[in-house]
Design a protein around this motif. Structure first.
Motif, PDB file in Angstrom:
ATOM      1  N   GLU A 122      -9.963   1.719   4.435  1.00  0.00           N
ATOM      2  CA  GLU A 122      -8.588   1.388   4.806  1.00  0.00           C
ATOM      3  C   GLU A 122      -7.614   2.503   4.414  1.00  0.00           C
ATOM      4  O   GLU A 122      -6.513   2.585   4.953  1.00  0.00           O
ATOM      5  CB  GLU A 122      -8.150   0.088   4.146  1.00  0.00           C
ATOM      6  N   VAL A 123      -7.999   3.343   3.471  1.00  0.00           N
ATOM      7  CA  VAL A 123      -7.114   4.417   3.014  1.00  0.00           C
ATOM      8  C   VAL A 123      -6.723   5.337   4.173  1.00  0.00           C
ATOM      9  O   VAL A 123      -5.625   5.900   4.193  1.00  0.00           O
ATOM     10  CB  VAL A 123      -7.779   5.213   1.871  1.00  0.00           C
ATOM     11  N   SER A 124      -7.596   5.462   5.152  1.00  0.00           N
ATOM     12  CA  SER A 124      -7.282   6.325   6.292  1.00  0.00           C
ATOM     13  C   SER A 124      -6.125   5.780   7.125  1.00  0.00           C
ATOM     14  O   SER A 124      -5.581   6.492   7.986  1.00  0.00           O
ATOM     15  CB  SER A 124      -8.509   6.522   7.183  1.00  0.00           C
ATOM     16  N   SER A 125      -5.707   4.532   6.880  1.00  0.00           N
ATOM     17  CA  SER A 125      -4.554   3.963   7.583  1.00  0.00           C
ATOM     18  C   SER A 125      -3.263   4.122   6.783  1.00  0.00           C
ATOM     19  O   SER A 125      -2.198   3.738   7.264  1.00  0.00           O
ATOM     20  CB  SER A 125      -4.790   2.476   7.878  1.00  0.00           C
ATOM     21  N   TRP A 126      -3.329   4.693   5.573  1.00  0.00           N
ATOM     22  CA  TRP A 126      -2.123   4.903   4.780  1.00  0.00           C
ATOM     23  C   TRP A 126      -1.366   6.110   5.324  1.00  0.00           C
ATOM     24  O   TRP A 126      -1.934   7.213   5.401  1.00  0.00           O
ATOM     25  CB  TRP A 126      -2.476   5.129   3.318  1.00  0.00           C
ATOM     26  N   PRO A 127      -0.119   5.958   5.697  1.00  0.00           N
ATOM     27  CA  PRO A 127       0.637   7.090   6.263  1.00  0.00           C
ATOM     28  C   PRO A 127       0.831   8.202   5.226  1.00  0.00           C
ATOM     29  O   PRO A 127       0.890   7.960   4.015  1.00  0.00           O
ATOM     30  CB  PRO A 127       1.986   6.466   6.649  1.00  0.00           C
ATOM     31  N   ILE A 128       0.950   9.432   5.727  1.00  0.00           N
ATOM     32  CA  ILE A 128       1.139  10.605   4.872  1.00  0.00           C
ATOM     33  C   ILE A 128       2.357  11.388   5.347  1.00  0.00           C
ATOM     34  O   ILE A 128       2.530  11.617   6.546  1.00  0.00           O
ATOM     35  CB  ILE A 128      -0.103  11.516   4.885  1.00  0.00           C
ATOM     36  N   GLU A 129       3.180  11.814   4.400  1.00  0.00           N
ATOM     37  CA  GLU A 129       4.346  12.652   4.685  1.00  0.00           C
ATOM     38  C   GLU A 129       4.264  13.895   3.811  1.00  0.00           C
ATOM     39  O   GLU A 129       4.017  13.799   2.601  1.00  0.00           O
ATOM     40  CB  GLU A 129       5.628  11.884   4.385  1.00  0.00           C
ATOM     41  N   VAL A 130       4.473  15.046   4.426  1.00  0.00           N
ATOM     42  CA  VAL A 130       4.363  16.309   3.692  1.00  0.00           C
ATOM     43  C   VAL A 130       5.714  16.678   3.093  1.00  0.00           C
ATOM     44  O   VAL A 130       6.648  17.055   3.791  1.00  0.00           O
ATOM     45  CB  VAL A 130       3.846  17.436   4.609  1.00  0.00           C
ATOM     46  N   TRP A 131       5.810  16.503   1.770  1.00  0.00           N
ATOM     47  CA  TRP A 131       6.967  16.867   0.959  1.00  0.00           C
ATOM     48  C   TRP A 131       8.155  15.926   1.194  1.00  0.00           C
ATOM     49  O   TRP A 131       8.032  14.892   1.865  1.00  0.00           O
ATOM     50  CB  TRP A 131       7.359  18.328   1.164  1.00  0.00           C
ATOM     51  N   ASN A 132       9.293  16.294   0.612  1.00  0.00           N
ATOM     52  CA  ASN A 132      10.516  15.496   0.685  1.00  0.00           C
ATOM     53  C   ASN A 132      11.737  16.404   0.764  1.00  0.00           C
ATOM     54  O   ASN A 132      11.949  17.257  -0.109  1.00  0.00           O
ATOM     55  CB  ASN A 132      10.647  14.599  -0.555  1.00  0.00           C
ATOM     56  N   GLU A 133      12.501  16.267   1.836  1.00  0.00           N
ATOM     57  CA  GLU A 133      13.790  16.937   2.035  1.00  0.00           C
ATOM     58  C   GLU A 133      13.750  18.458   1.778  1.00  0.00           C
ATOM     59  O   GLU A 133      14.525  18.999   0.985  1.00  0.00           O
ATOM     60  CB  GLU A 133      14.860  16.264   1.175  1.00  0.00           C
ATOM     61  N   PRO A 134      12.862  19.164   2.482  1.00  0.00           N
ATOM     62  CA  PRO A 134      12.773  20.613   2.278  1.00  0.00           C
ATOM     63  C   PRO A 134      13.996  21.374   2.793  1.00  0.00           C
ATOM     64  O   PRO A 134      14.132  22.573   2.507  1.00  0.00           O
ATOM     65  CB  PRO A 134      11.517  20.995   3.064  1.00  0.00           C
ATOM     66  N   ASN A 135      14.863  20.707   3.554  1.00  0.00           N
ATOM     67  CA  ASN A 135      16.080  21.373   4.030  1.00  0.00           C
ATOM     68  C   ASN A 135      17.160  21.433   2.968  1.00  0.00           C
ATOM     69  O   ASN A 135      18.219  22.029   3.194  1.00  0.00           O
ATOM     70  CB  ASN A 135      16.620  20.677   5.282  1.00  0.00           C
ATOM     71  N   LEU A 136      16.914  20.823   1.807  1.00  0.00           N
ATOM     72  CA  LEU A 136      17.860  20.879   0.700  1.00  0.00           C
ATOM     73  C   LEU A 136      17.282  21.786  -0.389  1.00  0.00           C
ATOM     74  O   LEU A 136      16.161  21.553  -0.858  1.00  0.00           O
ATOM     75  CB  LEU A 136      18.120  19.486   0.131  1.00  0.00           C
ATOM     76  N   ARG A 191       0.831  -1.202   0.000  1.00  0.00           N
ATOM     77  CA  ARG A 191       0.000   0.000   0.000  1.00  0.00           C
ATOM     78  C   ARG A 191       0.871   1.259   0.000  1.00  0.00           C
ATOM     79  O   ARG A 191       2.003   1.228   0.453  1.00  0.00           O
ATOM     80  CB  ARG A 191      -0.927  -0.017   1.223  1.00  0.00           C
ATOM     81  N   PRO A 192       0.307   2.346  -0.505  1.00  0.00           N
ATOM     82  CA  PRO A 192       1.107   3.573  -0.599  1.00  0.00           C
ATOM     83  C   PRO A 192       1.364   4.226   0.760  1.00  0.00           C
ATOM     84  O   PRO A 192       0.478   4.306   1.607  1.00  0.00           O
ATOM     85  CB  PRO A 192       0.247   4.505  -1.470  1.00  0.00           C
ATOM     86  N   TYR A 193       2.597   4.665   0.934  1.00  0.00           N
ATOM     87  CA  TYR A 193       2.948   5.622   1.979  1.00  0.00           C
ATOM     88  C   TYR A 193       2.975   6.949   1.234  1.00  0.00           C
ATOM     89  O   TYR A 193       3.874   7.199   0.429  1.00  0.00           O
ATOM     90  CB  TYR A 193       4.324   5.285   2.556  1.00  0.00           C
ATOM     91  N   LEU A 194       1.992   7.786   1.454  1.00  0.00           N
ATOM     92  CA  LEU A 194       1.732   8.932   0.592  1.00  0.00           C
ATOM     93  C   LEU A 194       2.678  10.097   0.885  1.00  0.00           C
ATOM     94  O   LEU A 194       2.500  10.825   1.857  1.00  0.00           O
ATOM     95  CB  LEU A 194       0.280   9.382   0.751  1.00  0.00           C
ATOM     96  N   GLU A 195       3.690  10.248   0.056  1.00  0.00           N
ATOM     97  CA  GLU A 195       4.548  11.437   0.118  1.00  0.00           C
ATOM     98  C   GLU A 195       3.910  12.509  -0.760  1.00  0.00           C
ATOM     99  O   GLU A 195       3.770  12.321  -1.974  1.00  0.00           O
ATOM    100  CB  GLU A 195       5.951  11.111  -0.376  1.00  0.00           C
ATOM    101  N   LEU A 196       3.524  13.631  -0.171  1.00  0.00           N
ATOM    102  CA  LEU A 196       2.819  14.680  -0.902  1.00  0.00           C
ATOM    103  C   LEU A 196       3.814  15.582  -1.616  1.00  0.00           C
ATOM    104  O   LEU A 196       4.435  16.454  -1.020  1.00  0.00           O
ATOM    105  CB  LEU A 196       1.937  15.485   0.058  1.00  0.00           C
ATOM    106  N   GLY A 197       3.977  15.384  -2.902  1.00  0.00           N
ATOM    107  CA  GLY A 197       4.900  16.155  -3.724  1.00  0.00           C
ATOM    108  C   GLY A 197       4.993  15.482  -5.083  1.00  0.00           C
ATOM    109  O   GLY A 197       4.455  14.399  -5.276  1.00  0.00           O
ATOM    110  N   PHE A 198       5.652  16.073  -6.065  1.00  0.00           N
ATOM    111  CA  PHE A 198       6.112  17.459  -6.059  1.00  0.00           C
ATOM    112  C   PHE A 198       4.986  18.365  -6.562  1.00  0.00           C
ATOM    113  O   PHE A 198       3.844  17.939  -6.570  1.00  0.00           O
ATOM    114  CB  PHE A 198       7.377  17.601  -6.898  1.00  0.00           C
ATOM    115  N   MET A 199       5.303  19.572  -7.040  1.00  0.00           N
ATOM    116  CA  MET A 199       4.264  20.519  -7.385  1.00  0.00           C
ATOM    117  C   MET A 199       3.882  20.409  -8.859  1.00  0.00           C
ATOM    118  O   MET A 199       4.747  20.448  -9.735  1.00  0.00           O
ATOM    119  CB  MET A 199       4.744  21.944  -7.096  1.00  0.00           C
TER     120      MET A 199
END
Length: 497
Positions: A148-162, A95-103
């Motif tokens: 079940e989708v509500s159990s898929w983890p979400i992460e906002v963006w990727n490596e914004p410190n770079l 199942r997807p671990y939802l990384e929200l990106g890119f734009m």
């Protein structure tokens, strides 16, 4: 020779979450045949629960579209490709671990992009349109796949410190993105687990502290803290390839502990789970170490301890279908994947397979040191032994068991018996191997299986393991019951002339 007595009454903390999540190249690659073949192979032998990759909202997936009607700019969404991608994932039991990106380009505030496939890394020009897009997707996914989708983890963006991944590495702007996204998701369905800041390396202490201070000030409570973990010095680029020296593993573990300490220093966030949403040795997709036995041995030690301060950790990546720096030039090109093209497992694949087998065997850890981890169930044992050194090692373990016969089964991965890279090199390093060459290389990519019968006396059984340099060995020690057919005498068979 190192002699070790394993105390069966020991209970050692060991969070073996090896199969929680694995990384992938951008999601759009899941539309290709080779990608799905590699993922199917990995899922069949290991079986990860979640998969995380970039490019959910990038234009090749084609979710976000603006159009003009009667002089008004309107928005519509297209889920054709993302449905096809996620349908394929779920069919393979992941199942997807939802990384929200890119734009999406039409929603981007600028033109900065990263990678060969040009993922836009600028903030949204309109935060309301961004959060509308996020919520519309979640709503669509729940309608298609159920609650079940509500159990898929979400992460906002990727490596914004770079700065390459987030325009100017603007901390304040990222915090705004996180807040707006977090609140919109929680308002839609509070069951979703949302984490950040997904940082990697640079100024990690500064970013984690500032992120938590911001969340505290704004009254936000992330469900987890996310960060990345790579373990090499700055690489040397020669031609297409990056050559890196491994960092001291203790130093890297200390860095992970520092994040745990920062999180726990806040009363509001003490004990909050930490997810390593990416980890590997080299951080480049041309990092030649990825294809080696040394990589497998180094990661064996990492996997024995990553769970000490992190709830979850996700290896970057499962396969070599990956295009951040362009289409790979050769079969073994230093790709992130644990599996090469043609479903050729690299030595690192077996390290993960062994840890999954250890998890299936049992979760009672009775021994762990810098070179081994052993678990127990009833009077049976399973363990992994590794050797990161340049010299062979010999270790003898004494196990507490019942009297009688025990079967010892070993599976060994080292530079002599499981080294597809060497065979590929020896036959001339074909960049694009034929089907016959691929099968030959794959035949050199499996562990060597060994066995022995041990006679336990005085409730003890002793097993000796010889592990060659850069080797990883998995073993099981369990009760042996002989059931020979009438007239069959094995000793007579093997001694018959």
């Amino acid at each position: 020779m190192t002699r070790i007595k394993v105390d069966s009454s020991n209970r050692i903390s060991f969070n073996n979450n090896v199969d929680y999540c694995v990384g992938t190249g951008r999601l759009g690659l899941a539309l290709t045949k080779e990608y799905l073949k590699e993922l199917e192979y990995v899922q069949k032998l290991i079986g990860f629960s979640f998969i995380r990759g970039h490019g959910l909202f990038s234009d090749d997936v084609s979710i976000y579209h603006e159009y003009e009607e009667d002089g008004v700019t309107k928005v519509e969404y297209n889920y054709t490709y993302i449905d096809r991608i996620f349908d394929s994932f779920l069919k393979l039991g992941i199942r997807p671990y939802l990384e929200l990106g890119f734009m999406p380009e039409q929603l981007a505030s600028g033109t900065q992009t990263i990678f060969y496939w040009k993922g836009n890394t600028t903030p949204p020009k309109d935060y309301k349109k961004w959060t509308d897009m996020v919520i519309a997707l979640l709503e669509h996914l729940k309608g298609r796949y159920g609650d079940e989708v509500s159990s898929w983890p979400i992460e906002v963006w990727n490596e914004p410190n770079l700065p390459g991944f987030w325009y100017k590495a603007d901390m304040e702007e990222y915090f705004k993105l996180f807040k707006e996204t977090f609140l919109a998701i929680k308002n839609y369905d509070s069951r979703f687990k949302v984490g950040g800041p997904a940082i990697c390396g640079v100024k990690d202490k500064e970013w984690i502290e500032a992120f938590l201070e911001f969340c505290k000030k704004e009254g936000l409570h992330p469900d987890n803290i996310t960060r990345h973990h790579y373990t090499v010095e700055m690489p040397e680029r020669i031609g297409h390839y990056d050559y890196s020296k491994l960092e001291d593993s203790e130093m890297r573990f200390a860095n992970l502990q520092s994040t745990r300490d920062i999180v726990d220093s806040f009363d509001e966030f003490k004990g909050m789970p930490i997810h390593l949403t990416e980890f590997s040795t080299s951080y480049t997709p041309r990092g030649v170490i990825h294809d080696t036995n040394l990589n497998a041995a180094y990661l064996a030690r990492q996997l024995s301890r990553l769970g000490d301060v992190n709830e979850a950790y996700s290896y970057w990546t499962f396969g070599d279908v990956f295009e951040e720096q362009g289409v790979p030039n050769s079969l073994f090109h230093g790709g992130f994947g644990m599996v090469a093209a043609g479903n050729i497992p690299k030595p690192t694949f077996w390290t993960f397979y062994f840890y999954k087998q250890l998890k299936l065997f049992g979760d009672t850890c009775v021994y762990r040191d810098d070179n081994s981890v052993i678990v127990k169930r009833a009077d049976e044992y399973a363990g992994i032994i590794w050797n990161m050194d340049e010299e062979d090692i010999s270790r003898e373990y004494e196990f507490e068991v019942f009297d009688g016969q025990y079967k010892l089964v070993t599976k060994t991965v080292d530079e002599d018996c499981c080294n597809p890279l060497k065979l590929w090199h020896d036959i001339g390093e074909p960049a694009y191997p034929t089907a016959e060459e691929t099968q030959l290389i794959k035949s050199a990519a499996n562990p060597l299986v060994g066995s022995d019968v041990l006679e336990a006396t005085s409730s003890k059984a002793t097993a000796k393991f010889d592990v060659k340099k850069h080797g990883v060995m998995y073993f099981t020690l369990s009760k042996r019951t002989a059931t020979p057919d009438r007239g069959y005498d094995y000793e007579k068979v093997v001694s018959f002339h």
